[in-house]
Design an enzyme around this catalytic site. Structure first.
Site: not given
Length: 306
Positions: A7, A11-12, A185, A189, A268
């Site tokens: 991925g 971020i990846g 976290k 979100n 997500e």
């Protein structure tokens, strides 16, 4: 270490770039052919305030080309977890570690079921990152990474991963309570992502309107009630003020869920606000605000790109 980033988006891509700069052998794997082709042709382009950085890296759409790594950075969207984890079975060796710092909850459970809980290291990051286009990302200027073993031990393999990132100049923290990390976290979100996606306001702008501030407080309160019922403690005494501190500190950032809806991509939200709803139903805790936010974001998804 030999490292595979599964991925290779925002971020990846950022995490992989850190590890490349620390001298590790990194391969990027992504199902987005256009993104991979761009990296293969021109390198991974990282846009920073200080200028543009280009990293020549290995990238592929075929995970088997990565070989057997010491470490997998698992950074796909939550809804792709099952398939991506099954793909990782093609390359994992007996000592391969899998690190996830994905948004939402349920990621560790899915990876553990497919790859084995003994492989998993989990955590969170305060870095933000935006995909500007194929092969091109723009990270936040500051951030940190916090990771830990699922059983709370500080192990040699955990310290090895921390050392690799630290060598690249990344602020790293180890944790003996990853559930607390993940849920802290998660509430950030919960209070920022859907509101940014629905209103198209930046993180900081959400605090400038009484309507969004009120909704943020209500969504976070529902999440906190669910966490309390599950026996989960947060990394901070006042979770709402923590959420608002993050929003202020990332004032100009577009929440990742907002970026998704602007691209017309799937979000997500089910692993974030939807997870609060699902856990609340199991525990008999009402979560009407999170349920409404989830439904609104799903409706926006169905609308498609603006």
């Amino acid at each position: 270490m030999k490292i595979t980033v599964v991925g290779a988006g925002a971020i990846g891509g950022l995490f992989g770039s850190f590890l490349c700069k620390s001298g590790e052998e990194v391969t990027f794997v992504d199902i987005n052919r256009e993104h991979v082709a761009a990296i293969q042709a021109a390198g991974l382009i990282i846009e920073r305030q200080s200028g543009t950085e280009v990293l020549t890296v290995k990238a592929t759409t075929n995970i088997e080309e990565a070989g057997t790594p010491d470490l997998i950075i698992f950074s796909v969207k939550a809804y792709d977890n099952q398939q991506a984890a099954e793909d990782c079975l093609k390359i994992v060796g007996p000592d391969t570690i899998v690190l996830t710092v994905q948004n939402g909850v349920g990621n560790v459970e899915t990876l553990s079921a497919v790859l084995g809980a003994g492989r998993i290291i989990a955590g969170t990051t305060a870095f933000g990152c935006t995909v500007l286009g194929p092969g091109r990302i723009k990270p936040s200027e500051t951030g940190s990474i916090s990771i830990g073993e699922l059983d709370g031990r500080i192990t040699p393999r955990l310290e090895r991963v921390v050392a690799a990132f630290t060598k690249a100049g990344v602020e790293m923290h180890t944790s003996q309570n990853v559930d607390s990390l993940i849920w802290t976290k998660l509430l950030v979100n919960v209070g920022i992502n859907p509101l940014g996606a629905i209103t198209l306001l930046t993180n900081g702008q959400l605090l400038e309107h009484e309507e969004t501030k009120s909704l943020q407080a209500a969504a976070v309160a529902e999440g906190a009630a669910v966490a309390k019922a599950k026996g989960i403690e947060f990394m901070t005494e006042n979770i709402l003020e923590h959420v608002r501190g993050v929003a202020r500190g990332t004032y100009n950032n577009k929440a990742s869920m907002r970026q998704d809806v602007e691209r017309g991509s799937r979000t997500e939200v089910l692993a974030i606000n939807g997870a609060i709803v699902a856990e609340g139903q199991k525990l008999g805790i009402p979560t009407p605000v999170n349920e409404t936010l989830t439904k609104l974001v799903k409706a926006i998804e169905k609308r498609g790109k603006i």
